[in-house]
Design a protein around this motif. Structure first.
Motif, PDB file in Angstrom:
ATOM      1  N   PHE A 188       0.628 -21.342  30.510  1.00  0.00           N
ATOM      2  CA  PHE A 188       0.201 -22.721  30.746  1.00  0.00           C
ATOM      3  C   PHE A 188      -0.315 -23.323  29.450  1.00  0.00           C
ATOM      4  N   ASN A 189      -0.279 -24.652  29.406  1.00  0.00           N
ATOM      5  CA  ASN A 189      -0.776 -25.388  28.248  1.00  0.00           C
ATOM      6  C   ASN A 189      -2.267 -25.604  28.444  1.00  0.00           C
ATOM      7  N   LEU A 190      -3.060 -25.332  27.419  1.00  0.00           N
ATOM      8  CA  LEU A 190      -4.507 -25.463  27.517  1.00  0.00           C
ATOM      9  C   LEU A 190      -4.962 -26.907  27.716  1.00  0.00           C
ATOM     10  N   VAL A 191      -4.062 -27.864  27.547  1.00  0.00           N
ATOM     11  CA  VAL A 191      -4.380 -29.253  27.872  1.00  0.00           C
ATOM     12  C   VAL A 191      -4.667 -29.357  29.370  1.00  0.00           C
ATOM     13  N   LYS A 192      -4.061 -28.496  30.154  1.00  0.00           N
ATOM     14  CA  LYS A 192      -4.213 -28.489  31.610  1.00  0.00           C
ATOM     15  C   LYS A 192      -5.366 -27.604  32.087  1.00  0.00           C
ATOM     16  N   PHE A 193      -6.070 -26.940  31.163  1.00  0.00           N
ATOM     17  CA  PHE A 193      -7.179 -26.050  31.535  1.00  0.00           C
ATOM     18  C   PHE A 193      -8.290 -26.847  32.217  1.00  0.00           C
ATOM     19  N   ARG A 194      -8.807 -26.306  33.337  1.00  0.00           N
ATOM     20  CA  ARG A 194      -9.881 -26.966  34.085  1.00  0.00           C
ATOM     21  C   ARG A 194     -11.165 -26.149  34.062  1.00  0.00           C
ATOM     22  N   ALA A 195     -11.065 -24.869  34.401  1.00  0.00           N
ATOM     23  CA  ALA A 195     -12.278 -24.057  34.510  1.00  0.00           C
ATOM     24  C   ALA A 195     -11.949 -22.576  34.375  1.00  0.00           C
TER      25      ALA A 195
END
Length: 159
Positions: free
Chosen positions: A81-88
């Protein structure tokens, strides 16, 4: 004289942008190296199924987190996954061993299975990636979460 001033202002603005970009790239590289080091340092292959012969865990300076597991049967599982999409970040376990859940904003984790004799090749999406960890202190988890959030913000600015 007015054209000279305008040219000077534009040149200074361009120079300022270049300096800012140079420092932001350096900061991204530092964040990436820290995250990669912590995940590799605390990875627990003892929790993994005895069927796994090796794994690859990478965090790139372009903002991707990739986790690949190779099984003795030939099956390969790939998560990315792209860390731009990281939430928690969530951690379930003790300081001796547990599982790290990297959660995304939606179904942003690519899950691919290759050479699976039972299910064949499968592509799907998920909302989190699970990484087994060992010997990790709460402060390390807090630092890891903070660095992931900083990297997320820096990647959003660069977009």
């Amino acid at each position: 004289m007015n054209k000279f001033t305008l040219s000077l202002k534009m040149s200074l603005l361009l120079l300022l942008c270049l300096v800012f970009m140079a420092f932001s790239t350096e900061i991204l590289d530092e964040q990436t190296a820290y995250i990669q080091k912590k995940l590799a340092e605390h990875y627990d292959n003892g929790q993994e199924d005895q069927q796994i012969k090796r794994y690859e865990l990478n965090v790139t300076n372009t903002g991707f987190c990739r986790y690949k597991r190779y099984f003795t049967s030939g099956k390969v599982e790939y998560f990315s996954f792209n860390l731009v999409k990281f939430r928690a970040l969530d951690y379930y376990g003790t300081d001796k061993n547990g599982k790290l859940y990297l959660r995304t904003k939606g179904e942003d984790v690519i899950v691919q299975t290759y050479k699976d004799k039972d299910g064949g090749d499968v592509d799907s999406m998920a909302t989190y990636m699970v990484i087994p960890l060992k010997n990790i202190e709460p402060q390390d988890l807090s630092d890891l979460s903070e660095r992931l959030l900083k990297m997320n913000a820096q990647l959003l600015v660069q977009k």
